[in-house]
Design a protein around this motif. Structure first.
Motif, PDB file in Angstrom:
ATOM      1  N   SER A 179       1.615   2.671  -5.304  1.00  0.00           N
ATOM      2  CA  SER A 179       1.135   1.339  -4.944  1.00  0.00           C
ATOM      3  C   SER A 179       0.511   0.628  -6.144  1.00  0.00           C
ATOM      4  CB  SER A 179       0.121   1.423  -3.807  1.00  0.00           C
ATOM      5  OG  SER A 179      -0.961   2.256  -4.165  1.00  0.00           O
ATOM      6  N   ASN A 180       0.018   1.382  -7.116  1.00  0.00           N
ATOM      7  CA  ASN A 180      -0.580   0.739  -8.296  1.00  0.00           C
ATOM      8  C   ASN A 180       0.392   0.667  -9.475  1.00  0.00           C
ATOM      9  OD1 ASN A 180      -0.510   3.303  -9.348  1.00  0.00           O
ATOM     10  ND2 ASN A 180      -2.726   3.580  -9.460  1.00  0.00           N
ATOM     11  N   GLY A 181       1.660   1.008  -9.221  1.00  0.00           N
ATOM     12  CA  GLY A 181       2.685   0.809 -10.243  1.00  0.00           C
ATOM     13  C   GLY A 181       3.014   2.005 -11.117  1.00  0.00           C
ATOM     14  N   SER A 182       2.354   3.118 -10.914  1.00  0.00           N
ATOM     15  CA  SER A 182       2.700   4.308 -11.692  1.00  0.00           C
ATOM     16  C   SER A 182       4.068   4.831 -11.271  1.00  0.00           C
ATOM     17  CB  SER A 182       1.655   5.401 -11.490  1.00  0.00           C
ATOM     18  OG  SER A 182       0.396   4.982 -11.945  1.00  0.00           O
ATOM     19  N   THR A 183       4.831   5.296 -12.248  1.00  0.00           N
ATOM     20  CA  THR A 183       6.197   5.741 -11.962  1.00  0.00           C
ATOM     21  C   THR A 183       6.407   7.193 -12.371  1.00  0.00           C
ATOM     22  OG1 THR A 183       6.966   4.920 -14.102  1.00  0.00           O
ATOM     23  CG2 THR A 183       7.152   3.425 -12.224  1.00  0.00           C
ATOM     24  N   ASN A 184       7.386   7.806 -11.743  1.00  0.00           N
ATOM     25  CA  ASN A 184       7.801   9.143 -12.156  1.00  0.00           C
ATOM     26  C   ASN A 184       9.300   9.257 -11.933  1.00  0.00           C
ATOM     27  OD1 ASN A 184       6.807   9.332  -9.211  1.00  0.00           O
ATOM     28  ND2 ASN A 184       8.110  11.134  -9.399  1.00  0.00           N
ATOM     29  N   TYR A 185       9.938  10.122 -12.715  1.00  0.00           N
ATOM     30  CA  TYR A 185      11.398  10.223 -12.701  1.00  0.00           C
ATOM     31  C   TYR A 185      11.854  11.668 -12.735  1.00  0.00           C
ATOM     32  CZ  TYR A 185      11.310   5.283 -13.973  1.00  0.00           C
ATOM     33  OH  TYR A 185      11.096   3.931 -13.987  1.00  0.00           O
ATOM     34  N   LEU A 186      12.999  11.887 -12.131  1.00  0.00           N
ATOM     35  CA  LEU A 186      13.712  13.142 -12.281  1.00  0.00           C
ATOM     36  C   LEU A 186      14.103  13.280 -13.754  1.00  0.00           C
ATOM     37  CD1 LEU A 186      15.135  15.441 -10.567  1.00  0.00           C
ATOM     38  CD2 LEU A 186      17.148  13.955 -10.577  1.00  0.00           C
ATOM     39  N   ASP A 187      13.963  14.477 -14.304  1.00  0.00           N
ATOM     40  CA  ASP A 187      14.226  14.654 -15.730  1.00  0.00           C
ATOM     41  C   ASP A 187      15.608  14.157 -16.144  1.00  0.00           C
ATOM     42  OD1 ASP A 187      12.394  17.768 -16.351  1.00  0.00           O
ATOM     43  OD2 ASP A 187      11.756  15.676 -16.288  1.00  0.00           O
ATOM     44  N   SER A 188      16.595  14.384 -15.309  1.00  0.00           N
ATOM     45  CA  SER A 188      17.969  14.071 -15.693  1.00  0.00           C
ATOM     46  C   SER A 188      18.262  12.571 -15.717  1.00  0.00           C
ATOM     47  CB  SER A 188      18.956  14.765 -14.760  1.00  0.00           C
ATOM     48  OG  SER A 188      18.801  14.310 -13.430  1.00  0.00           O
TER      49      SER A 188
ATOM     50  N   ILE B 167       0.823  -1.217   0.000  1.00  0.00           N
ATOM     51  CA  ILE B 167       0.000   0.000   0.000  1.00  0.00           C
ATOM     52  C   ILE B 167       0.856   1.264   0.000  1.00  0.00           C
ATOM     53  CG2 ILE B 167      -1.863  -1.181   1.204  1.00  0.00           C
ATOM     54  CD1 ILE B 167      -1.115   0.414   3.722  1.00  0.00           C
ATOM     55  N   TYR B 168       2.164   1.104   0.115  1.00  0.00           N
ATOM     56  CA  TYR B 168       3.054   2.262   0.200  1.00  0.00           C
ATOM     57  C   TYR B 168       3.551   2.698  -1.166  1.00  0.00           C
ATOM     58  CZ  TYR B 168       3.507   2.369   5.266  1.00  0.00           C
ATOM     59  OH  TYR B 168       3.265   2.514   6.605  1.00  0.00           O
ATOM     60  N   ALA B 169       3.634   4.000  -1.355  1.00  0.00           N
ATOM     61  CA  ALA B 169       4.401   4.545  -2.459  1.00  0.00           C
ATOM     62  C   ALA B 169       5.871   4.450  -2.068  1.00  0.00           C
ATOM     63  CB  ALA B 169       4.029   5.998  -2.722  1.00  0.00           C
ATOM     64  N   MET B 170       6.696   4.018  -3.008  1.00  0.00           N
ATOM     65  CA  MET B 170       8.118   3.846  -2.736  1.00  0.00           C
ATOM     66  C   MET B 170       8.919   4.795  -3.614  1.00  0.00           C
ATOM     67  SD  MET B 170       8.061   1.576  -0.416  1.00  0.00           S
ATOM     68  CE  MET B 170       9.826   1.329  -0.267  1.00  0.00           C
ATOM     69  N   GLY B 171       9.998   5.298  -3.062  1.00  0.00           N
ATOM     70  CA  GLY B 171      10.810   6.225  -3.833  1.00  0.00           C
ATOM     71  C   GLY B 171      12.289   6.060  -3.559  1.00  0.00           C
ATOM     72  N   TRP B 172      13.062   6.455  -4.540  1.00  0.00           N
ATOM     73  CA  TRP B 172      14.513   6.554  -4.383  1.00  0.00           C
ATOM     74  C   TRP B 172      14.878   8.030  -4.455  1.00  0.00           C
ATOM     75  CZ3 TRP B 172      17.835   2.884  -2.922  1.00  0.00           C
ATOM     76  CH2 TRP B 172      17.457   1.549  -3.053  1.00  0.00           C
TER      77      TRP B 172
ATOM     78  N   CYS C 166      16.239   5.080   0.190  1.00  0.00           N
ATOM     79  CA  CYS C 166      14.931   4.502  -0.083  1.00  0.00           C
ATOM     80  C   CYS C 166      13.903   5.149   0.844  1.00  0.00           C
ATOM     81  CB  CYS C 166      15.015   3.003   0.169  1.00  0.00           C
ATOM     82  SG  CYS C 166      13.495   2.082  -0.062  1.00  0.00           S
ATOM     83  N   ASN C 167      12.718   5.416   0.294  1.00  0.00           N
ATOM     84  CA  ASN C 167      11.642   6.034   1.065  1.00  0.00           C
ATOM     85  C   ASN C 167      10.352   5.259   0.856  1.00  0.00           C
ATOM     86  OD1 ASN C 167       9.175   8.191   0.711  1.00  0.00           O
ATOM     87  ND2 ASN C 167      10.446   8.644   2.484  1.00  0.00           N
ATOM     88  N   ALA C 168       9.589   5.114   1.949  1.00  0.00           N
ATOM     89  CA  ALA C 168       8.260   4.515   1.895  1.00  0.00           C
ATOM     90  C   ALA C 168       7.270   5.518   2.459  1.00  0.00           C
ATOM     91  CB  ALA C 168       8.220   3.224   2.702  1.00  0.00           C
ATOM     92  N   ASN C 169       6.199   5.764   1.717  1.00  0.00           N
ATOM     93  CA  ASN C 169       5.237   6.779   2.132  1.00  0.00           C
ATOM     94  C   ASN C 169       3.814   6.286   1.953  1.00  0.00           C
ATOM     95  OD1 ASN C 169       3.385   9.261   1.095  1.00  0.00           O
ATOM     96  ND2 ASN C 169       4.775   9.899   2.730  1.00  0.00           N
TER      97      ASN C 169
ATOM     98  N   ARG D 256      18.459  17.178  -1.016  1.00  0.00           N
ATOM     99  CA  ARG D 256      17.964  15.850  -1.351  1.00  0.00           C
ATOM    100  C   ARG D 256      16.931  15.989  -2.461  1.00  0.00           C
ATOM    101  NH1 ARG D 256      16.215  12.012   3.569  1.00  0.00           N
ATOM    102  NH2 ARG D 256      18.404  12.492   4.032  1.00  0.00           N
ATOM    103  N   GLU D 257      16.996  15.087  -3.445  1.00  0.00           N
ATOM    104  CA  GLU D 257      16.052  15.151  -4.546  1.00  0.00           C
ATOM    105  C   GLU D 257      15.473  13.779  -4.839  1.00  0.00           C
ATOM    106  OE1 GLU D 257      18.098  16.626  -8.016  1.00  0.00           O
ATOM    107  OE2 GLU D 257      19.572  15.017  -8.017  1.00  0.00           O
ATOM    108  N   LEU D 258      14.225  13.790  -5.301  1.00  0.00           N
ATOM    109  CA  LEU D 258      13.568  12.550  -5.684  1.00  0.00           C
ATOM    110  C   LEU D 258      14.076  12.117  -7.046  1.00  0.00           C
ATOM    111  CD1 LEU D 258      11.373  10.362  -5.308  1.00  0.00           C
ATOM    112  CD2 LEU D 258       9.757  11.945  -6.377  1.00  0.00           C
ATOM    113  N   VAL D 259      14.630  10.932  -7.116  1.00  0.00           N
ATOM    114  CA  VAL D 259      15.155  10.395  -8.367  1.00  0.00           C
ATOM    115  C   VAL D 259      14.061   9.646  -9.125  1.00  0.00           C
ATOM    116  CG1 VAL D 259      16.843   8.814  -9.368  1.00  0.00           C
ATOM    117  CG2 VAL D 259      17.458  10.201  -7.376  1.00  0.00           C
ATOM    118  N   ALA D 260      13.339   8.800  -8.407  1.00  0.00           N
ATOM    119  CA  ALA D 260      12.292   8.000  -9.043  1.00  0.00           C
ATOM    120  C   ALA D 260      11.315   7.528  -7.981  1.00  0.00           C
ATOM    121  CB  ALA D 260      12.895   6.788  -9.752  1.00  0.00           C
ATOM    122  N   GLY D 261      10.054   7.432  -8.380  1.00  0.00           N
ATOM    123  CA  GLY D 261       9.033   6.959  -7.464  1.00  0.00           C
ATOM    124  C   GLY D 261       8.088   5.991  -8.158  1.00  0.00           C
ATOM    125  N   VAL D 262       7.519   5.096  -7.360  1.00  0.00           N
ATOM    126  CA  VAL D 262       6.519   4.163  -7.874  1.00  0.00           C
ATOM    127  C   VAL D 262       5.388   4.084  -6.864  1.00  0.00           C
ATOM    128  CG1 VAL D 262       7.810   2.155  -6.964  1.00  0.00           C
ATOM    129  CG2 VAL D 262       6.105   1.832  -8.774  1.00  0.00           C
TER     130      VAL D 262
END
Length: 115
Positions: free
Chosen positions: A53-62, A31-36, A95-98, A45-51
């Motif tokens: 709980s339903n598998g959607s992803t997002n990424y830092l542009d670089s 049930i957690y969103a996970m991020g690096w 690693c982050n869990a939210n 600190r910057e978010l590199v990538a996140g996923v």
């Protein structure tokens, strides 16, 4: 007790690859969103990538097109596949869990990209 344990960091040459792994315990992982995230000396600190709980992803542009985040809910793990690494990717990766107001962090793993 919640634990997030990262592994897979190290020293790699420019253009190389690494796969980071984060194993979670003590939470309902699915049930957690996970991020690096990453933090380099003297930088925020910057978010590199996140996923989610339903598998959607997002990424830092670089890192788009070079990094891939994916999760294995059966193993309570989230991974970050990093390809075509550059010196500017050097940082501690965390690693982050939210979930709503619940937010947990691992200790981090060092990634150094250098020739």
């Amino acid at each position: 007790q919640v634990q997030l344990v990262e592994s897979g960091g190290g020293l790699v040459q420019p253009g190389g690859s690494l796969r980071l792994s984060c194993e979670a315990s003590g939470i309902r992982f699915g049930i957690y969103a996970m991020g690096w995230y990453r933090q380099a000396p003297g930088k925020q600190r910057e978010l590199v990538a996140g996923v989610t709980s339903n598998g959607s992803t997002n990424y830092l542009d670089s890192v788009k097109g070079r990094f891939t985040i994916f999760r294995d809910n059966a193993k309570n793990r989230v991974y970050l596949q990093m390809n075509s690494l550059k010196p500017e990717d050097t940082a501690i990766y965390l690693c982050n869990a939210n979930f709503v107001y619940l937010d947990y962090w691992g200790q981090g793993t060092q990634v150094t990209v250098s020739s």
